[in-house]
Design an enzyme around this catalytic site. Sequence first.
Site, mmCIF file in Angstrom:
data_model
loop_
_atom_site.group_PDB
_atom_site.id
_atom_site.type_symbol
_atom_site.label_atom_id
_atom_site.label_comp_id
_atom_site.label_asym_id
_atom_site.label_seq_id
_atom_site.Cartn_x
_atom_site.Cartn_y
_atom_site.Cartn_z
ATOM 1 N N GLU A 287 13.373 24.338 -12.589
ATOM 2 C CA GLU A 287 14.027 25.456 -11.894
ATOM 3 C C GLU A 287 15.538 25.420 -12.095
ATOM 4 O O GLU A 287 16.168 26.462 -12.288
ATOM 5 C CB GLU A 287 13.679 25.441 -10.403
ATOM 6 C CG GLU A 287 12.180 25.540 -10.103
ATOM 7 C CD GLU A 287 11.487 26.689 -10.814
ATOM 8 O OE1 GLU A 287 12.117 27.760 -10.981
ATOM 9 O OE2 GLU A 287 10.321 26.519 -11.225
ATOM 10 N N HIS B 144 16.771 26.816 -15.281
ATOM 11 C CA HIS B 144 16.855 28.284 -15.255
ATOM 12 C C HIS B 144 18.187 28.794 -14.689
ATOM 13 O O HIS B 144 18.525 29.950 -14.887
ATOM 14 C CB HIS B 144 15.747 28.859 -14.370
ATOM 15 C CG HIS B 144 14.408 28.971 -15.044
ATOM 16 N ND1 HIS B 144 14.240 29.476 -16.302
ATOM 17 C CD2 HIS B 144 13.161 28.697 -14.581
ATOM 18 C CE1 HIS B 144 12.944 29.476 -16.604
ATOM 19 N NE2 HIS B 144 12.267 29.006 -15.574
ATOM 20 N N GLY C 260 4.440 28.173 -7.691
ATOM 21 C CA GLY C 260 4.882 26.799 -7.492
ATOM 22 C C GLY C 260 6.338 26.789 -7.054
ATOM 23 O O GLY C 260 6.723 26.103 -6.121
ATOM 24 N N ALA C 261 7.155 27.604 -7.747
ATOM 25 C CA ALA C 261 8.568 27.702 -7.426
ATOM 26 C C ALA C 261 9.121 28.973 -8.063
ATOM 27 O O ALA C 261 8.509 29.525 -8.975
ATOM 28 C CB ALA C 261 9.325 26.484 -7.963
ATOM 29 N N MET C 262 10.291 29.430 -7.583
ATOM 30 C CA MET C 262 10.906 30.638 -8.138
ATOM 31 C C MET C 262 12.402 30.424 -8.224
ATOM 32 O O MET C 262 13.036 30.064 -7.237
ATOM 33 C CB MET C 262 10.569 31.831 -7.217
ATOM 34 C CG MET C 262 11.077 33.157 -7.721
ATOM 35 S SD MET C 262 10.230 33.603 -9.267
ATOM 36 C CE MET C 262 11.625 34.178 -10.207
HETATM 37 ZN ZN ZN Z 1 10.229 28.756 -15.136
#
Ligand code: ZN
Length: 661
Positions: free
Chosen positions: A104, A107, A67-69
């Site tokens: 995100e 993070h 989905g996302a990084m």
């Molecule tokens: Zn995550």
Amino acid sequence: PLLIISKSFLSCFQIRIWARRTAIEQGQGHYALNVTGPVLDFFQLYYNISYPLSKSDQIALPDFYFGAMENWGLVTYRETKLLYDPLTSSNRNKETTATIIAHELAHMWFGNLVTLQWWNEVWLNEGFASYVSYLGADHAEPAWNVKDLIILDEVHRVFAVDALTSSHPLSSKEDSIILPDQISEQFDVISYSKVHRAYYMYSITHYSMKNSDTVYNKSQKMEANNVSLPRPVNDIMNCWVLQMGFPVVTIDTTTGKVSQKYFLLDPESNIKVKSPYNYEWLIPVRWMKSGEVQRDIWWLMEKEGMCNDSLWVLANINITGYYRVNYDHGNWERLITQLNSEHQVIPVINRAQLMDDAFNLARAQLVSTTLALKTTSYLLMETEYIPWQSALDNLHYYYLMLDCTEVYQPMQDYIKKLVTPLFLYFKNMTSNWTHIPDRLTDQYNQVNAIRMACRTGVTECQDLTTTWFKQWMDSPQENLIDPNLRSAVYCSAMAAGGEAEWEFGWWQFQGSSVASEASKLMSALACTKNKTLLERYLSYTLNPAMIRKQDATSVITSVASNRVGHSLAWDFVRKQWEYMFTQYGVGSFSFASMISEVTARFSTEAELQQLEEFVEENSAVGFGSATLAVKQAVERTKANIKWLHQNKQEILDWFNSQIQA
Ligand SMILES: [Zn+2]
Ligand SMILES: *[C@@H]1O[C@H](CO)[C@@H](O)[C@H](O)[C@H]1NC(C)=O
Ligand SMILES: *[C@@H]1O[C@H](CO)[C@@H](O)[C@H](O)[C@H]1NC(C)=O
Ligand SMILES: *[C@@H]1O[C@H](CO)[C@@H](O)[C@H](O)[C@H]1NC(C)=O
Ligand SMILES: *[C@@H]1O[C@H](CO)[C@@H](O)[C@H](O)[C@H]1NC(C)=O
Ligand SMILES: *[C@@H]1O[C@H](CO)[C@@H](O)[C@H](O)[C@H]1NC(C)=O
Ligand SMILES: *[C@@H]1O[C@H](CO)[C@@H](O)[C@H](O)[C@H]1NC(C)=O
Ligand SMILES: *[C@@H]1O[C@H](CO)[C@@H](O)[C@H](O)[C@H]1NC(C)=O
Ligand SMILES: *[C@@H]1O[C@H](CO)[C@@H](O)[C@H](O)[C@H]1NC(C)=O
């Protein structure tokens, strides 16, 4: 790629959104840009640490597995997650964009500035980011009340998995995670979602420890109720972190007894893993008595006294604790009576929870299936999204198990009866579907109303969606269908239509320059009832020029979720397994979710046998990150066979009694 730029309000650094040129030109990056500033500002205050870098870049990639990084300073996303097109995307897409960006960006501090030592700590990283993503999104969009959605999107999801013996504790030993597949398996719903309630309970504990007056006064109260005192914070947290699973608290208002037990969906499963706490938990209990919230919190360990003079009691108010609650039959009946007379007295989150608890307790044979079904009858008067969604999530299992049996029609008729008033409620609220409801949750429930009314055969609904779709086919340049309703309308029109509708949908899918619109069409194409079309669609997943690799799993699982397509999808997966597994590998297919979804309906001995043969035939190729999912599929199929055998007649009788009444 192009970019658009803004600045954070608190400190001066660049915020940029990157995407395909056309996407940027159509303004699809603006929403992401608008929320990033407030979200970063929120986290700077929340962490009390300024944003650690001198710039923030976020990029939408056209083909991306995750989905996302959260790469530090340059976060990568799927297009559907980062981009939002004001003309065609739905409010659901908008919410996803806001919460994923918040996740995100959380993070950037927790995960990047401070990094876990080894992969056994993934839960700290992901659980925390998942928890604060709701706070960040709430700051950016305060009108949405996104925190109320945690119960559906996190707690119910993790309850489902954590009630199986194949679950695992949040925390595991460093040396138990070595292989890449073991690392991938850490990124599961337990790691992401269980922390929400663990963290909540930690806050409660922390608060009551800090405020000694509270503890003192509570201790008096507790001794009077024969309740054990809170133990040190570590003990309380450890029993939730080091043990897998969660308890069911049983309150018997006839005897005043309260007790706890490890909750397992399958009452006959053996617990193979020993627990340092013997599967007992220190449980904070918030409760209410006949409409009045009780001020004290109990810490429940063993059997404890409880008064029994009330009309009804309801525990775990707003589901701040991570446990289910069961009651004696009389109290259940009193709660159901309350729901049917004045349901608003019970908090909306608990209305959702009563159904979720009842259905799951019935699966575990702790209450009758009839009782669980009875908790839904008040939905005739319910208009709120959270309870409706909870009911539909639970009835989804009934559809999976029963929609190819004689129970199907009575079940459809019953749900049609419940959903018709909801459909009319939204018709009125939106002045004949010309306005958009104000509240986010009303917008969501309007979709439920249309989806379920059309699916259960409310003629007015089917006419409505077919007409809208026809208008679009007649003038393809101008799609007037409300973006929020498109998923439901496309699927309904595809199910009612034939080849012409399908070909039109496929043509629009290929031509769409907006990822979220393409994604809606992609799911809807699997709604057709024509097997030839479904087979054709499945074969497209082997050709990345037709269906992108990132989307192949999702097409296969959508076909599997259609009652007509289920066996086609399973045949396809069996036939193509080796090819998909060796050609695409872990980076392109989500094998685990494909296995769980394609086998979700399995409920016969023949299907179990096919599954076991499949496991054996492919043992040489292996299952990689889907190993656990395959094991769970076998366990679940066995449980389904048993459940169907034990419950089918009772369910049929109950639905029949309701539609005749
Ligand atoms: Zn995550
Ligand atoms: C934030 O951090 C500063 C020092 O870095 C400290 O003086 C201040 O008390 C902190 N504020 C909060 C709310 O913790
Ligand atoms: C706690 O109990 C003490 C002694 O019984 C009493 O004086 C005090 O007001 C109580 N505090 C609260 C917050 O109830
Ligand atoms: C409290 O618990 C103790 C031991 O479990 C029991 O002997 C006692 O009767 C209980 N008291 C009340 C008021 O229930
Ligand atoms: C409450 O429990 C006691 C036994 O502990 C029982 O004798 C009594 O009948 C109960 N009262 C009600 C209203 O159920
Ligand atoms: C329960 O949650 C709702 C909605 O989030 C909130 O309005 C209500 O005050 C909460 N009730 C209690 C007793 O905490
Ligand atoms: C329709 O909506 C109006 C307000 O928009 C409300 O006054 C009326 O009671 C509603 N009618 C029904 C049947 O729900
Ligand atoms: C909705 O349509 C009905 C006829 O289908 C009409 O009687 C009614 O006035 C309309 N209501 C609104 C608010 O447009
Ligand atoms: C299903 O679609 C195929 C291929 O488009 C078509 O030839 C066939 O007539 C359709 N079958 C039905 C029952 O509509």
